[in-house]
Write an enzyme that holds these catalytic residues in place. Structure first.
Site, PDB file in Angstrom:
ATOM      1  N   LEU A  15      -1.731  -1.812  -3.140  1.00  7.11           N
ATOM      2  CA  LEU A  15      -1.929  -2.854  -2.146  1.00  7.11           C
ATOM      3  C   LEU A  15      -3.409  -3.189  -2.067  1.00  7.11           C
ATOM      4  CD1 LEU A  15       0.249  -1.430   0.774  1.00  7.11           C
ATOM      5  CD2 LEU A  15       0.891  -3.199  -0.865  1.00  7.11           C
ATOM      6  N   ASP A  16      -3.698  -4.433  -1.655  1.00 10.26           N
ATOM      7  CA  ASP A  16      -5.087  -4.777  -1.365  1.00 10.26           C
ATOM      8  C   ASP A  16      -5.582  -3.863  -0.251  1.00 10.26           C
ATOM      9  OD1 ASP A  16      -5.197  -6.884  -3.136  1.00 10.26           O
ATOM     10  OD2 ASP A  16      -4.692  -8.405  -1.645  1.00 10.26           O
ATOM     11  N   ARG A  17      -6.856  -3.557  -0.284  1.00  8.75           N
ATOM     12  CA  ARG A  17      -7.450  -2.810   0.820  1.00  8.75           C
ATOM     13  C   ARG A  17      -7.198  -3.610   2.100  1.00  8.75           C
ATOM     14  NH1 ARG A  17     -13.564  -1.622   0.072  1.00  8.75           N
ATOM     15  NH2 ARG A  17     -13.606  -3.839   0.455  1.00  8.75           N
TER      16      ARG A  17
END
Length: 170
Positions: A15-17
Site C-alpha cells: 500500500l502507499d504510505r
C-alpha cells in the site's frame, strides 16, 4: 525453554504510505511468486474519501498512467510509455462536500486511485501529491480476494476502516 523459529515474510500486496487496510504477505518466496503469477485475477476494493461529489455518482475511469520517476508523480493520459489503467468507483455517501467512494481496481498501478481521482477533479482527501495535504490520507484497502495457488480456493481478506479514516467523512 521454547525454540523460536525465524519466519521470513515476502510482500505480495503493498500500500502507499499513509494508506490503511489489507496487506498480504507470503511465508515463502515460492508462494509469493505463485500468488503474483495469478495476480490478474485478484480483486482489490478500496474506500476513498474525496473532495466534492462526483457526477455521475458512479463510473469507470479508463485513462493510461505513466510514472515520472524524477518527480515521483503519476501522469494521466495517453503517452507512448503509459500503461492501461482502469478504476471503477461508486458513491457510498456524501457529507459536507466530501464523498466516500467504493473503488474497485481492474488494474493495479502505483498511485492509480490517487491519480485517477485527481484527474476526475475529486482528489483523495489528505493527499499532498495529487491534491491537498491533511492529517490523514483518505484511502483504505477494504478487501482483497485472491485464488490460492495449488488448491484454487478463493480467499478473501477484509479490514474494516479505522476511526481516523471514518472521521474524514463525519
Amino acid at each position: 525453554s521454547s525454540s523460536k523459529r525465524k519466519v521470513n515474510l515476502w510482500p505480495v500486496h503493498r500500500l502507499d504510505r499513509d494508506t490503511s487496510g489489507v496487506l498480504l504477505f507470503a511465508c515463502s518466496r515460492e508462494m509469493r511468486d505463485a500468488v503474483n503469477a495469478g495476480w490478474s485475477g485478484a480483486e482489490k476494493v478500496y474506500l476513498a474519501v474525496v473532495d466534492g461529489c462526483p457526477n455521475p455518482d458512479q463510473g469507470t475511469i479508463d485513462q493510461p498512467l505513466r510514472m515520472d520517476a524524477e518527480k515521483y508523480f503519476m501522469h494521466v493520459g495517453p503517452h507512448p510509455e503509459a500503461k492501461k489503467s482502469i478504476t471503477h468507483f461508486e458513491t457510498q455517501r456524501t457529507v459536507n462536500d466530501r464523498t466516500m467512494l467504493e473503488v474497485r481496481l481492474e488494474t493495479g498501478r502505483q498511485h492509480q486511485i490517487r491519480a485517477h481521482m485527481a484527474w476526475l477533479g475529486h482528489p483523495v482527501v489528505g493527499d499532498p501529491r495529487y491534491g491537498t495535504g491533511g492529517p490523514r490520507m483518505g484511502l483504505h484497502a477494504l478487501r482483497l480476494s485472491i485464488t490460492r495457488p495449488k488448491t484454487g480456493k478463493r480467499l478473501t481478506f477484509e479490514s474494516p476502516a479505522p476511526a481516523d479514516f471514518l472521521d474524514l467523512i463525519r
